[in-house]
Motif scaffolding. Structure first.
Motif, PDB file in Angstrom:
ATOM      1  N   ALA A   1      37.377  41.065  43.965  1.00 43.49           N
ATOM      2  CA  ALA A   1      37.487  42.036  45.055  1.00 43.49           C
ATOM      3  C   ALA A   1      38.970  42.130  45.409  1.00 43.49           C
ATOM      4  O   ALA A   1      39.739  41.222  45.112  1.00 43.49           O
TER       5      ALA A   1
ATOM      6  N   GLN B   1      36.648  38.264  48.533  1.00 40.36           N
ATOM      7  CA  GLN B   1      35.248  37.845  48.490  1.00 40.36           C
ATOM      8  C   GLN B   1      35.219  36.444  47.871  1.00 40.36           C
ATOM      9  O   GLN B   1      35.936  36.185  46.888  1.00 40.36           O
TER      10      GLN B   1
ATOM     11  N   SER C   1      41.187  43.361  40.085  1.00 37.26           N
ATOM     12  CA  SER C   1      41.207  44.236  41.249  1.00 37.26           C
ATOM     13  C   SER C   1      42.560  44.117  41.934  1.00 37.26           C
ATOM     14  O   SER C   1      43.055  43.021  42.164  1.00 37.26           O
TER      15      SER C   1
END
Ligand SMILES: *[C@@H]1O[C@H](CO)[C@@H](O)[C@H](O)[C@H]1NC(C)=O
Ligand SMILES: *[C@@H]1O[C@H](CO)[C@@H](O)[C@H](O)[C@H]1NC(C)=O
Length: 396
Positions: A114, A136, A204
């Motif tokens: 994330a 996360q 990410s």
């Protein structure tokens, strides 16, 4: 949890391979051979290592005789787990038709990366650092790629960057800490930080725009001392130093904010001294006082530092030292802070100025500042004069 990013290009290639080709031999992901990764809640495909693609195999959980998937399943050398949940993590065994164990696969389950949460801070005028935390919680091995580039046009949000503007690596020092540092940054430039979280399931990126002027927060001043001034029952002399993280440099000065209060009183009094010391002239006689000081960039960039540790001092209760009463050997005009009106507060008797013997004041900007202010007001006056003169002329 976090591992070195050294084999990262290999990993990214492996991730890509895993997405593209499933029919050939098993993709090699992070970690030791025989370890595979999957996403919780999604279908996961395990691959029997050491066999040619399409070889028929049977699958078992390690240590359990129950057949999970037979060779007639049509899946060849792979095992598909629909909607993997945490109970699916563990070790699997694949056997060929002759019953031989061909490989073991350990499955780890987690989530794709994330976007990390990033914040940047600077405690001096040419270095800053960024720290991050996972967006996360994830049990998969994770690493972070950190880089930055200079935004060529301040405030310009599109991607027009030239080659001298990076990107450069933002080194993580020490490795494995969630922090990277940029050294020698330009005070007036905008930088774009790229913190990319990478794990076996993907990557990410968080981009963040940073300028030193807005994130600057000096460390608190150091060495705060509070001393009585002999003969002055309402005075205290506070002095302090620049924080060691802020090297002295004529273009980057600090200004200060000083607070003091008698120990018994809840409310602070605040003054903004210009130099590295301040004479408090309205202390309460006989009471111990608490003093603290904080710093900020001289031109108001960034924010105030935290308060320094508090220092205590009690105004002098004794009489003036005899050598001062006796002789005028102390030069007068030594202490610009002692204003005439504040001397009157010291009592009906106004003694000669005591020797403060202040520490050397390498950064007392009082004189240049006053000169600048004086020059500026002279300039404004003459400008006003010119305007008035030309108005008169015009009317004439
Ligand atoms: C910035 O960091 C470098 C390297 O740590 C250091 O030598 C330099 O003094 C720092 N600059 C300031 C203004 O503190
Ligand atoms: C951010 O960094 C990652 C990893 O280095 C890179 O793949 C990506 O292209 C970068 N993104 C931007 C917008 O610079």
């Amino acid at each position: 949890m976090s591992s070195s990013c050294s084999g990262l290009s290999r990993v990214l290639v492996a991730v890509a391979t895993a997405l593209v080709s499933v029919s050939s031999s098993c993709p090699q992901a992070w970690g030791p051979p025989g370890v595979q990764y999957g996403q919780l809640g999604r279908s996961v495909m395990l691959c029997c290592p050491g066999v040619a693609a399409g070889t028929l195999v049977s699958w078992f959980r390690d240590g359990e005789p129950r057949l999970l998937q037979g060779p007639a399943s049509g899946q060849g050398h792979t095992l598909v787990l629909a909607q993997a949940d945490t109970s699916d993590a563990g070790t699997y065994i694949c056997r060929t038709l002759d019953g031989a164990v061909r490989g073991t696969v350990t499955l780890h389950l987690g989530y794709p990366p994330a976007r990390p949460v990033v914040s940047c801070q600077a405690s001096d005028y040419e270095n800053f650092s960024c720290t991050w935390s996972p967006g996360q919680v994830n049990s998969l091995p994770t690493c972070y790629l950190t880089s930055y580039r200079k935004k060529t046009v301040p405030g310009d949000d599109d991607q027009r960057m030239n080659s001298s503007a990076g990107p450069w690596l933002c080194p993580q020092d020490p490795p494995g800490t969630a922090r990277c540092a940029v050294h020698g940054a330009e005070f007036w430039s905008q930088y774009r930080i790229n913190v990319t979280e990478v794990n076996p399931l993907g990557a990410s990126t968080r981009l963040m725009d940073v300028s030193l002027q807005s994130i600057l927060r000096p460390d608190p001043p150091q060495g705060l001392q509070v001393e009585p001034i002999p003969g002055y029952p309402r005075r205290l002399l506070a002095s302090w130093k620049y924080p060691t993280s802020w090297p002295h440099q004529p273009h980057f000065l600090l200004k200060f904010r000083l607070q003091y209060r008698p120990v018994q009183h809840p409310a602070w009094s605040t003054v903004e001294p210009v130099g590295l010391e301040e004479v408090i002239t309205d202390a309460v006689a006989g009471l111990p006082h608490i003093v603290r000081v904080s710093a900020r960039d001289f031109l108001d960039a960034g924010t105030w530092s935290a308060w320094s540790p508090e220092a205590w001092g009690t105004p002098s209760t004794g009489p003036l030292p005899e050598e001062i009463l006796a002789g005028g050997q102390q030069p007068v005009g030594d202490q610009p802070q002692l204003k005439p009106e504040s001397q009157l507060q010291a009592g009906s008797f106004t003694p000669p100025r005591p020797s403060l013997q202040p520490a050397p004041q390498p950064l007392d900007h009082r004189v240049p500042l006053e000169q600048v202010a004086m020059l500026m007001s002279l300039g404004i006056l003459s400008f006003l004069g010119l305007v008035a003169g030309s108005l008169v002329l015009g009317l004439w």
